[in-house]
Design a protein around this motif. Sequence first.
Motif, PDB file in Angstrom:
ATOM      1  N   ILE A   1      37.081  62.403  51.350  1.00 42.22           N
ATOM      2  CA  ILE A   1      36.833  63.316  52.199  1.00 42.22           C
ATOM      3  C   ILE A   1      36.118  64.665  51.500  1.00 42.22           C
ATOM      4  CG2 ILE A   1      37.349  65.013  53.871  1.00 42.22           C
ATOM      5  CD1 ILE A   1      37.151  62.424  55.385  1.00 42.22           C
ATOM      6  N   GLU A   2      36.761  64.923  50.494  1.00 44.58           N
ATOM      7  CA  GLU A   2      36.445  66.000  49.581  1.00 44.58           C
ATOM      8  C   GLU A   2      35.058  65.747  49.021  1.00 44.58           C
ATOM      9  OE1 GLU A   2      37.732  68.515  45.605  1.00 44.58           O
ATOM     10  OE2 GLU A   2      39.387  67.025  46.654  1.00 44.58           O
ATOM     11  N   GLU A   3      34.751  64.479  48.620  1.00 45.87           N
ATOM     12  CA  GLU A   3      33.735  64.075  48.017  1.00 45.87           C
ATOM     13  C   GLU A   3      32.588  64.112  48.873  1.00 45.87           C
ATOM     14  OE1 GLU A   3      34.345  60.295  45.977  1.00 45.87           O
ATOM     15  OE2 GLU A   3      35.309  61.050  44.412  1.00 45.87           O
ATOM     16  N   ILE A   4      32.813  63.524  50.107  1.00 48.40           N
ATOM     17  CA  ILE A   4      31.615  63.760  51.312  1.00 48.40           C
ATOM     18  C   ILE A   4      31.366  64.970  51.607  1.00 48.40           C
ATOM     19  CG2 ILE A   4      31.067  63.074  53.626  1.00 48.40           C
ATOM     20  CD1 ILE A   4      33.082  60.593  53.652  1.00 48.40           C
ATOM     21  N   GLU A   5      32.353  65.850  51.682  1.00 50.27           N
ATOM     22  CA  GLU A   5      32.133  67.505  52.013  1.00 50.27           C
ATOM     23  C   GLU A   5      31.048  68.026  50.834  1.00 50.27           C
ATOM     24  OE1 GLU A   5      36.042  68.791  52.369  1.00 50.27           O
ATOM     25  OE2 GLU A   5      36.126  68.623  54.368  1.00 50.27           O
ATOM     26  N   ARG A   6      31.541  67.720  49.745  1.00 51.69           N
ATOM     27  CA  ARG A   6      30.725  68.163  48.444  1.00 51.69           C
ATOM     28  C   ARG A   6      29.345  67.664  48.493  1.00 51.69           C
ATOM     29  NH1 ARG A   6      34.974  66.934  45.069  1.00 51.69           N
ATOM     30  NH2 ARG A   6      33.425  65.678  43.853  1.00 51.69           N
ATOM     31  N   GLY A   7      29.266  66.438  49.185  1.00 50.45           N
ATOM     32  CA  GLY A   7      28.022  65.727  48.990  1.00 50.45           C
ATOM     33  C   GLY A   7      27.705  65.070  47.681  1.00 50.45           C
ATOM     34  N   ASN A   8      28.858  64.942  47.191  1.00 52.95           N
ATOM     35  CA  ASN A   8      28.842  63.933  45.831  1.00 52.95           C
ATOM     36  C   ASN A   8      29.756  62.872  45.780  1.00 52.95           C
ATOM     37  OD1 ASN A   8      26.898  65.661  44.372  1.00 52.95           O
ATOM     38  ND2 ASN A   8      28.178  67.178  44.270  1.00 52.95           N
ATOM     39  N   ILE A   9      29.387  61.645  46.104  1.00 53.84           N
ATOM     40  CA  ILE A   9      30.261  60.322  46.137  1.00 53.84           C
ATOM     41  C   ILE A   9      30.088  59.824  44.938  1.00 53.84           C
ATOM     42  CG2 ILE A   9      31.075  58.194  47.313  1.00 53.84           C
ATOM     43  CD1 ILE A   9      29.903  59.477  49.871  1.00 53.84           C
ATOM     44  N   ASN A  10      31.291  59.736  44.235  1.00 52.56           N
ATOM     45  CA  ASN A  10      31.300  59.047  42.839  1.00 52.56           C
ATOM     46  C   ASN A  10      31.204  57.286  43.420  1.00 52.56           C
ATOM     47  OD1 ASN A  10      31.533  61.091  40.938  1.00 52.56           O
ATOM     48  ND2 ASN A  10      33.699  61.190  41.571  1.00 52.56           N
ATOM     49  N   ILE A  11      30.124  56.881  42.657  1.00 60.81           N
ATOM     50  CA  ILE A  11      29.882  55.453  42.986  1.00 60.81           C
ATOM     51  C   ILE A  11      29.903  54.459  41.892  1.00 60.81           C
ATOM     52  CG2 ILE A  11      28.205  53.754  44.061  1.00 60.81           C
ATOM     53  CD1 ILE A  11      27.046  56.068  45.607  1.00 60.81           C
ATOM     54  N   GLN A  12      30.489  53.318  41.927  1.00 59.79           N
ATOM     55  CA  GLN A  12      30.750  52.502  40.855  1.00 59.79           C
ATOM     56  C   GLN A  12      29.480  51.480  41.020  1.00 59.79           C
ATOM     57  OE1 GLN A  12      32.224  52.486  38.197  1.00 59.79           O
ATOM     58  NE2 GLN A  12      34.042  53.604  38.413  1.00 59.79           N
ATOM     59  N   GLN A  13      28.582  51.504  40.330  1.00 57.03           N
ATOM     60  CA  GLN A  13      27.194  50.761  40.567  1.00 57.03           C
ATOM     61  C   GLN A  13      27.389  49.410  39.700  1.00 57.03           C
ATOM     62  OE1 GLN A  13      23.804  52.640  40.757  1.00 57.03           O
ATOM     63  NE2 GLN A  13      22.175  50.729  40.730  1.00 57.03           N
TER      64      GLN A  13
ATOM     65  N   ILE B   1      26.999  43.525  47.511  1.00 59.70           N
ATOM     66  CA  ILE B   1      27.355  44.748  47.191  1.00 59.70           C
ATOM     67  C   ILE B   1      26.962  45.128  45.917  1.00 59.70           C
ATOM     68  CG2 ILE B   1      29.494  46.284  47.084  1.00 59.70           C
ATOM     69  CD1 ILE B   1      30.845  44.307  48.941  1.00 59.70           C
ATOM     70  N   HIS B   2      26.018  46.321  45.954  1.00 61.53           N
ATOM     71  CA  HIS B   2      25.544  46.564  44.609  1.00 61.53           C
ATOM     72  C   HIS B   2      26.337  48.080  44.008  1.00 61.53           C
ATOM     73  CE1 HIS B   2      22.219  43.995  45.299  1.00 61.53           C
ATOM     74  NE2 HIS B   2      22.088  44.503  46.639  1.00 61.53           N
ATOM     75  N   GLY B   3      26.924  48.544  45.020  1.00 66.69           N
ATOM     76  CA  GLY B   3      27.582  49.748  44.612  1.00 66.69           C
ATOM     77  C   GLY B   3      28.903  50.250  45.518  1.00 66.69           C
ATOM     78  N   TYR B   4      29.789  51.054  45.063  1.00 70.10           N
ATOM     79  CA  TYR B   4      30.890  51.352  46.054  1.00 70.10           C
ATOM     80  C   TYR B   4      31.382  52.593  45.684  1.00 70.10           C
ATOM     81  CZ  TYR B   4      34.051  48.680  42.949  1.00 70.10           C
ATOM     82  OH  TYR B   4      34.538  48.479  41.944  1.00 70.10           O
ATOM     83  N   PRO B   5      32.020  53.251  46.667  1.00 67.44           N
ATOM     84  CA  PRO B   5      32.954  54.478  46.288  1.00 67.44           C
ATOM     85  C   PRO B   5      33.829  54.180  44.974  1.00 67.44           C
ATOM     86  CG  PRO B   5      32.634  54.323  48.553  1.00 67.44           C
ATOM     87  CD  PRO B   5      32.208  53.143  48.032  1.00 67.44           C
ATOM     88  N   SER B   6      33.933  54.893  44.006  1.00 65.10           N
ATOM     89  CA  SER B   6      34.851  54.476  42.784  1.00 65.10           C
ATOM     90  C   SER B   6      36.226  54.495  43.218  1.00 65.10           C
ATOM     91  CB  SER B   6      34.707  55.323  41.639  1.00 65.10           C
ATOM     92  OG  SER B   6      34.725  56.676  41.900  1.00 65.10           O
TER      93      SER B   6
END
Length: 558
Positions: A417-429, A470-475
């Motif tokens: 939720i914090e990552e979404i609020e900041r607008g920066n989701i850490n993604i493992q690609q 699936i090419h990437g997802y929240p880390s």
Amino acid sequence: MGKVNFLPENIISKIAAGEVIESPASVVKELVENSIDADSKKIEVNIENSGKKLIYLKDDGEGIEPDDIEKIFERYATSKIKDKEDLYNIKTLGFRGEALYSIGSVSDVILRSKVKNSEIGREIHIRGGKKLSIKDCAMQNGTIVEVRELFFNIPARRKFLKSDITEFRKILNVFIPYTISFFWMDFKFENEGSKIINVISSENVLKRICEVLNIEEKNLIYEKRVFEDFEFEMVVGDINLRRPQKDMQFIFINGRPVYNYVLSSSINNFYHSFFSSEFFPVFVLFLKLPCENVDVNIHPTKREVKIKNENEISKKIIEILEGIFKKGEVKTIDVKKEYKEKEVIGKTGTVKEISSIFTEIEDELFPLEKTELKEKLKNSKYIGSFKNKYLIFEFGDSLLFIDQHAAVERINYEKFIEEIERGNINIQQLLTPLIINLNYEEMVVYEKVEKIIEKYGFLTTRWSENKIAIHGYPSLLKDIEFSIRNILSETEIEKYDKEEIAKRACKISTVAGQKLTEEEAKNIVEKLLECKNLFVCPHGRPIVVEINERFLDRQFLR
């Protein structure tokens, strides 16, 4: 003056119809069963507006005799039973003579049918229980039914139908079991002109299960046994097949898809000795019993049945499952795949803060203020774990039990939720995409929400007719396949807000049964103490329960 009245026939018919026809899925169920009973080899179903506008069924069965066309829309009209003794020897799916009568009472129906020894077919038009026309028609052998404007004359019932996607999924859930049980038949299902299911006659039930459920045969185990009073075929998934819901569990009694609590719960409980309670197994069970040992007449829709000696049958099935697992016939669970990865940053919007609080402590346990419990947890000492499920900490005269799964789920949920609020989701690609199979229902939902879940870091594409990449997802997610399936299992997912998406994505953060080191356990507590709400998981289950010395003394009569 007395208060008791006799209901007029038009009201009686609508009440009766409501017992049998609850939704478009009920109509599909009754029509498909009639077609199967008519010895059809091919069944085709087309729907529009999730069946609210149109349900069209065509079969190549034996058809309806011209003299019977009008009779079949009368109440209690049936060719399946003649006297009460027949009720104890039912071998057909439909037998009550209520289906077409009920459907005709609450919709606009055109039925056409032709038998093999007739040169021409017969057509009847029924609307709201009234015959509008009957005439000859040219057609091939078999029956065609068009049901339009379902519940047009019962606005209240129509109003309470669910969304299109929900009603569509209900129809799929009704249709699919028949494609499995009657694997020697051809089935076609279309929605708004788009082909959803198209299967032709299979050699055996195992191949049909693989085709319909989109499962690889290597992950299935087949077993058949014959006993004195019953016989069964069983296809079960190995421990690599874990589902977020019971959507791939089927029980058939003499070919009829049914629900039976005893059998279902027994098999699920057996698998939960291997799985966390978050997972559900895949199984298809076919039971053949003497007709006199099954009562299919206890429920209006014939969904539930009463089975004689069901506990004994359940016990034998579990004994066989135990034998399969002990012999090592079940494949070991796949090791988590390793991928070459790189981090990229995705951007999203903001969400409102979660503020709901829910606590549930047994009466005998000593209740604490949240601030006091937090302080105790902060200064507690780790002393061990129980069943790799509960972490145990000690403070003063209290033991603090922490549900490790619920705790990590809360931690990851708030971090997401914090990552979404900041607008920066850490993604493992992933440089090499992960390909997963989806069943029909999951694929339909995926097509509707692909762009929605992309906003939350799920980078996917459609790989083929029944696969996605699936090419990437929240880390922070541990099991991406389970997270995706858990999201796609919801009926109203396109309407969900960010919090609900995050709840479903984070559900499998760390499962019960995973052994943690002391350092890992302490790390969980440290991160939990940083959470805004450390007392319940995102789904409302308690995370921390305290048992004090006074409670234990009472148990030992001290």
